[in-house]
Design a protein around this motif. Structure first.
Motif, mmCIF file in Angstrom:
data_model
loop_
_atom_site.group_PDB
_atom_site.id
_atom_site.type_symbol
_atom_site.label_atom_id
_atom_site.label_comp_id
_atom_site.label_asym_id
_atom_site.label_seq_id
_atom_site.Cartn_x
_atom_site.Cartn_y
_atom_site.Cartn_z
ATOM 1 N N LEU A 167 0.716 -1.277 0.165
ATOM 2 C CA LEU A 167 -0.226 -0.044 -0.082
ATOM 3 C C LEU A 167 0.865 1.213 0.055
ATOM 4 N N ASP A 168 1.937 0.936 0.656
ATOM 5 C CA ASP A 168 3.013 2.243 0.697
ATOM 6 C C ASP A 168 2.261 3.828 0.995
ATOM 7 N N ILE A 169 1.550 3.413 2.165
ATOM 8 C CA ILE A 169 0.947 4.581 2.558
ATOM 9 C C ILE A 169 1.474 6.040 2.614
ATOM 10 N N SER A 170 2.955 6.013 3.093
ATOM 11 C CA SER A 170 3.558 7.154 3.216
ATOM 12 C C SER A 170 4.044 7.935 1.906
ATOM 13 N N SER A 171 3.781 7.252 0.811
ATOM 14 C CA SER A 171 4.151 7.639 -0.530
ATOM 15 C C SER A 171 2.939 8.411 -1.359
ATOM 16 N N TRP A 172 1.959 8.231 -0.694
ATOM 17 C CA TRP A 172 0.746 9.137 -1.209
ATOM 18 C C TRP A 172 0.813 10.342 -1.353
ATOM 19 N N SER A 173 0.546 11.371 -2.210
ATOM 20 C CA SER A 173 0.726 12.628 -2.058
ATOM 21 C C SER A 173 -0.261 13.406 -3.018
ATOM 22 N N VAL A 174 -0.306 14.676 -2.754
ATOM 23 C CA VAL A 174 -1.076 15.582 -3.495
ATOM 24 C C VAL A 174 -0.558 16.201 -4.484
ATOM 25 N N THR A 175 -1.140 15.953 -5.908
ATOM 26 C CA THR A 175 -0.465 16.235 -7.122
ATOM 27 C C THR A 175 -1.404 16.964 -8.236
ATOM 28 N N ASP A 176 -1.109 17.447 -9.086
ATOM 29 C CA ASP A 176 -2.039 18.111 -10.234
ATOM 30 C C ASP A 176 -2.405 16.800 -11.009
ATOM 31 N N LEU A 177 -3.471 16.832 -11.565
ATOM 32 C CA LEU A 177 -4.367 15.923 -12.458
ATOM 33 C C LEU A 177 -3.657 16.284 -13.895
ATOM 34 N N PRO A 178 -3.159 15.387 -14.500
ATOM 35 C CA PRO A 178 -2.858 15.773 -15.945
ATOM 36 C C PRO A 178 -3.945 15.981 -16.861
ATOM 37 N N ALA A 179 -3.610 17.156 -17.631
ATOM 38 C CA ALA A 179 -4.547 17.503 -18.925
ATOM 39 C C ALA A 179 -5.185 16.050 -19.485
ATOM 40 N N GLY A 180 -6.340 15.964 -19.947
ATOM 41 C CA GLY A 180 -6.533 15.100 -20.660
ATOM 42 C C GLY A 180 -6.945 13.597 -19.869
ATOM 43 N N ALA A 181 -6.576 13.647 -18.321
ATOM 44 C CA ALA A 181 -7.151 12.423 -17.629
ATOM 45 C C ALA A 181 -8.682 11.980 -17.942
ATOM 46 N N SER A 182 -8.606 10.565 -18.251
ATOM 47 C CA SER A 182 -10.006 10.254 -18.524
ATOM 48 C C SER A 182 -10.729 9.443 -17.280
ATOM 49 N N PRO A 183 -11.830 9.996 -16.889
ATOM 50 C CA PRO A 183 -12.469 9.356 -15.517
ATOM 51 C C PRO A 183 -12.882 7.922 -15.680
ATOM 52 N N THR A 184 -12.885 7.296 -14.964
ATOM 53 C CA THR A 184 -13.313 5.847 -15.271
ATOM 54 C C THR A 184 -14.804 5.661 -14.509
ATOM 55 N N GLY A 185 -14.653 6.116 -13.242
ATOM 56 C CA GLY A 185 -15.713 5.672 -12.447
ATOM 57 C C GLY A 185 -15.601 6.698 -11.042
ATOM 58 N N THR A 186 -16.812 6.649 -10.261
ATOM 59 C CA THR A 186 -16.724 7.422 -9.154
ATOM 60 C C THR A 186 -16.997 6.386 -7.818
ATOM 61 N N ILE A 187 -16.717 6.645 -6.731
ATOM 62 C CA ILE A 187 -17.169 5.780 -5.604
ATOM 63 C C ILE A 187 -17.433 7.074 -4.602
ATOM 64 N N ASP A 188 -18.576 6.539 -3.689
ATOM 65 C CA ASP A 188 -18.928 7.629 -2.652
ATOM 66 C C ASP A 188 -18.900 6.885 -1.420
ATOM 67 N N THR A 189 -17.996 7.472 -0.463
ATOM 68 C CA THR A 189 -17.957 6.953 0.788
ATOM 69 C C THR A 189 -17.827 7.910 1.666
ATOM 70 N N SER A 190 -17.584 7.597 3.123
ATOM 71 C CA SER A 190 -17.293 8.544 4.287
ATOM 72 C C SER A 190 -16.561 8.029 5.295
ATOM 73 N N TYR A 191 -15.902 8.956 5.902
ATOM 74 C CA TYR A 191 -15.234 8.492 7.094
ATOM 75 C C TYR A 191 -15.535 9.538 7.999
ATOM 76 N N GLN A 192 -15.736 9.077 9.456
ATOM 77 C CA GLN A 192 -15.992 9.896 10.670
ATOM 78 C C GLN A 192 -16.895 11.120 10.380
#
Length: 160
Positions: free
Chosen positions: A93-118
């Motif tokens: 999972l390498d949780i420590s490596s997840w980071s905020v970044t810019d979404l590349p131009a032309g990124a193609s969405p494949t789906g959405t997931i609705d979730t919640s936490y606390q």
């Protein structure tokens, strides 16, 4: 759904929602301030650097990993995996490596997931390029870079 899958999906969901909440708080707390004006002229990468610093300082990445590692025996017992196999999966999972970044131009969405936490609701958008996800929560949007070793686990969010 087995305990291991549930633990992975809950950890990913928690990390994603908390990262989104932190982004929203940073944008809200800084709104209209001289710092925000400076950032708007400095470009997205500086904003991402600040958000990543805030996320790292919050300790949420370590807390998510600790929660998984604290349940290794239970996950192993529920899945039939050895404790070593569970530890290896958490490592990927390498949780420590997840980071905020810019979404590349032309990124193609494949789906959405609705979730919640606390109590915080979020929509997670996945893309054809599995190295990015976008989290929308509290009126804010944040794109995260997903390490290659963790990309296969994003689909587990759908089990929530």
């Amino acid at each position: 759904m087995n305990t291991f899958t549930r633990a992975i999906s809950l950890t990913v969901a928690a990390a994603v929602v908390v990262l989104g909440v932190l982004s929203g708080l940073c944008n809200t707390l800084l709104a209209g301030s001289p710092i925000t004006q400076m950032l708007s002229g400095a470009g997205q990468s500086l904003e991402n650097t600040i958000l990543n610093g805030a996320i790292d300082a919050s300790g949420i990445k370590g807390a998510a990993e600790d929660a998984l590692r604290g349940n290794v025996p239970e996950i192993a017992a529920a899945t039939g995996m050895t404790e070593q196999e569970v530890e290896a999966a958490i490592d990927r999972l390498d949780i420590s490596s997840w980071s905020v970044t810019d979404l590349p131009a032309g990124a193609s969405p494949t789906g959405t997931i609705d979730t919640s936490y606390q109590g915080a609701n979020a929509t997670v958008t996945t893309y054809a390029d599995p190295s990015y996800i976008t989290v929308d929560t509290l009126g804010q949007s944040v794109t995260l870079a997903v390490p290659e070793s963790a990309q296969g686990y994003i689909s587990y969010l759908g089990y929530l």
